[in-house]
Design an enzyme around this catalytic site. Structure first.
Site, PDB file in Angstrom:
ATOM      1  CE  LYS A 128      -4.468   0.861   0.288  1.00  0.00           C
ATOM      2  NZ  LYS A 128      -5.632   0.007  -0.058  1.00  0.00           N
ATOM      3  CG  ASP A 168      -7.214   3.212  -0.892  1.00  0.00           C
ATOM      4  OD1 ASP A 168      -7.666   2.065  -0.861  1.00  0.00           O
ATOM      5  OD2 ASP A 168      -7.289   3.978   0.084  1.00  0.00           O
TER       6      ASP A 168
HETATM    7  O1  2IT Z   1      -8.127  -1.629  -0.747  1.00  0.00           O
HETATM    8  C1  2IT Z   1      -8.009  -2.153  -1.879  1.00  0.00           C
HETATM    9  O2  2IT Z   1      -8.181  -3.356  -2.060  1.00  0.00           O
HETATM   10  C2  2IT Z   1      -7.635  -1.284  -3.001  1.00  0.00           C
HETATM   11  N1  2IT Z   1      -7.450  -0.090  -2.797  1.00  0.00           N
HETATM   12  C3  2IT Z   1      -7.439  -1.860  -4.374  1.00  0.00           C
HETATM   13  C4  2IT Z   1      -6.055  -2.334  -4.570  1.00  0.00           C
HETATM   14  C5  2IT Z   1      -5.714  -2.747  -5.983  1.00  0.00           C
HETATM   15  O3  2IT Z   1      -4.534  -3.049  -6.196  1.00  0.00           O
HETATM   16  O4  2IT Z   1      -6.580  -2.788  -6.855  1.00  0.00           O
END
Ligand code: 2IT
Length: 449
Positions: A128, A168
């Protein structure tokens, strides 16, 4: 040492190490507590210190993000990427642009992402990233300059086989576009190093809808275990971003009546329920004009805007929190229960506080944690990576079929894992156990790295 004592000591060591990381520890505590029966049946996880290893991110990159506003003023934000776990595949997870972003919040999100990605059945590790930069109130050119500056550093650390960011909170297709553009410029490489791209330059159809649709599919699956369905149910959805809007759309398509939803300004109670006209208005308001729900109230007779108020007091059968972490407290949970709520299906990451989760579980209603029910988004990101590798585009129907299949499989994994460890019907335990075991076993196989 008995398992309870081990877990208490383990958590104490975590809090001692980083006393300020409260949300991260909340997420860790939730997972390790439900792992107790797994640790008892598999002492190798304790001997090999898998918990101690899995809570330590493989790498955290922190960097300066300088940028200029439209008037020439200089600003500095902090950028992060938490590369949490690559046991199952390259790091994968979103980028959050919001003033609340800290190392703590991104460690929590990266930790959750690791187990969520494990549940999707796809070969994805967990990560993340983001910055304490708020896109709200910034012009498009300011957002572009910020995104370019962010990538000027981050491009060293990501890549198609290494780490694949997505969106996100505060980071949608516009921001992904600016980041992807700069990444491509710096690397001279057109690869799927990001997901959440627009479909005309490498994105997957249905990626914007995927998280919200997945939430509705998961709620439908949960209700089916009690011989029930979404048909005729009253629903509320708390957030009004990508997840919330498409959850409203799919819940409605599956026969529910969505009477409450919310944004940063307040909430709407609309007894009529969201229909096609209202949904079209909402999409334009949120995605195109980036306006406030106050306008909905003016447009539709009978709808009430409740300034600064959340949705949880609105009577419903199904509640989907889709805004942010810790948005639903114990008192909200009790109010939902008093009003007869039967199913809480999380669309955001850790939206319910531990006390709220306890209240739902104690009452015996259906409750699913975000890492299971909101995994549709990252799952379709995984499908976007597959399409990029194959250099093909799948149709909406093809992607939707995969999405349904994956949500069904996650639902089944939660049920089976919970049952195997004597916790029948406990989706939180099931999700944590199934997600953890796959990661833990891969870590054992790969040795001390
Ligand atoms: O919290 C999540 O699963 C997302 N923000 C999506 C992450 C992604 O790599 O699509």
């Amino acid at each position: 040492m008995d398992t309870n004592a081990y877990l208490t000591e383990f958590m104490a060591a975590q809090t001692k190490k980083d006393p300020a990381q409260k949300v991260f520890h909340q997420a860790v505590r939730e997972v390790v507590t439900t792992l107790k029966p797994v640790l008892e049946q598999n002492p190798v996880y304790i001997q090999e210190k898998i918990l101690e290893r899995v809570v330590e991110p493989e790498r955290i990159i922190i960097f300066r993000v300088p940028w200029q506003d439209d008037k020439g003023g200089v600003h500095v934000n902090r950028g992060f990427r938490v590369q949490f776990n690559s046991a199952l595949g390259p790091y994968k997870g979103g980028i959050r642009f919001h003033e609340t972003v800290t190392q703590d919040s991104l460690k929590f999100l990266g930790f959750e992402q690791t187990f969520k990605n494990s549940l999707t059945t796809l070969p994805l590790g967990g990560g993340k990233g983001g910055s304490d930069f708020d896109t709200r109130g910034k012009s498009a050119s300011e957002v572009m300059r910020f995104c370019h500056s962010f990538i000027n550093e981050l491009y060293h650390h990501i890549g198609y086989h290494t780490d694949i960011p997505a969106g996100d909170l505060g980071c949608g297709a516009r921001e992904i576009g600016y980041m992807f553009g700069q990444y491509k410029k710096l690397t001279n490489d057109f690869t799927g190093a990001f997901t959440g791209k627009k479909p005309n330059w490498g994105g997957s159809l249905l990626r914007p809808e995927a998280t919200g649709y997945g939430v509705a599919y998961f709620a439908q699956n949960m209700l089916a275990t009690r011989g029930d369905s979404l048909k005729g149910k009253t629903a509320i959805v708390s957030g009004c971003g990508n997840v919330g809007i498409y959850a409203i759309e799919k819940l409605t398509q599956l026969g529910a009546k969505v009477v409450g939803f919310m944004d940063y300004d307040g909430s709407i109670y609309d007894e009529h329920g969201v229909d096609e006209e209202r949904l079209t208005f909402l999409k334009d308001l949120v995605f195109v004009r980036r306006g406030s729900l106050r306008e909905y109230d003016k447009k539709f007779k009978g709808a009430h805007f409740r300034s600064g108020k959340k949705t949880w007091d609105i009577p419903c059968d199904v509640a989907c929190p889709t805004a942010c972490e810790n948005e639903l407290h114990e008192k909200d949970a009790k109010e939902l229960l008093r009003n007869g709520c039967k199913c809480v299906c999380e669309g955001s990451n850790m939206p319910c506080t531990p006390e709220a989760v306890d209240a739902f579980q104690h009452a015996g209603i259906l409750y699913s944690p975000g890492k299971a029910s909101n995994a549709g988004g990252v799952a379709v990101s995984g499908l976007e990576m597959t399409q990029n590798s194959m250099r093909v585009y799948w149709t909406r129907e093809e992607v939707d079929q995969y999405l349904r299949r994956i949500m069904n499989s996650i639902h089944q994994s939660c049920l089976s894992a919970a049952e195997e460890y004597g916790l029948k019907g406990n989706y939180m335990a099931g999700a944590n156990i199934a997600g953890f075991k796959k990661v833990a076993d891969a870590m054992l196989d790969q040795g001390l790295v």
